[in-house]
Write a protein that holds these residues in place. Structure first.
Motif: not given
Length: 164
Positions: A55-72
């Protein structure tokens, strides 16, 4: 009506707030640990900082998301990390991202007032191709934030005084 890249997106934003029974620094620690968001969010899961980042400025992270029948999946970059005060990140990176997520924390009574904000930074067809789709997205995200903040407050309350 299909929208174009010159759409004024300033109206595509909102802020919601909730009182959480923990000190601002403790709530900040929970939120800035992006891997914990799946505990509370109905949309995000599997979020993790890149190896060596945090948790510092410039750090990168990835995440999975879902909304109804969509995932990305998304790639996000931390924009602000002020322990006990504020945390924000930009989906797509701070240079040319499409959405800013931000939290601020303020002591209130025996706990904290937590404000969570969402702001569309620029048009991107991945978020919607019509004005109606963007408006529906904003409303969906506002409801998701309300659910997330309520779940966070409940989870903290269930932890008892251990987060003070």
């Amino acid at each position: 009506m299909t929208i174009t890249s010159d759409l004024d997106v300033t109206g595509f934003a909102f802020t919601r707030s909730a009182w959480v029974d923990a000190a601002p620094i403790r709530v900040y620690e929970l939120i800035s640990d992006v891997s914990a968001i799946g505990r509370w969010s109905p949309t995000a899961s599997g979020v993790a900082y890149d190896d060596g980042d945090g948790p510092w400025p410039g750090a990168w992270f990835s995440g999975a998301n879902r909304r109804e029948d969509r995932e990305w999946t998304t790639r996000s970059q931390v924009e602000k990390a002020d322990p006990g005060t504020a945390f924000s990140f930009v989906v797509g990176g701070t240079g040319d991202g499409i959405v800013r997520w931000a939290w601020d924390f303020r002591a209130q009574g025996s706990g904290s007032l937590v404000r969570q904000s969402w702001r569309l930074l620029r048009f991107d067809p991945v978020l919607g191709r019509t004005l109606a789709e963007l408006e529906a997205l904003r409303e969906y995200m506002a409801a998701s934030v309300e659910t997330t903040l309520a779940a966070l407050a409940q989870w903290v309350a269930e932890q008892g005084g251990s987060l003070r």
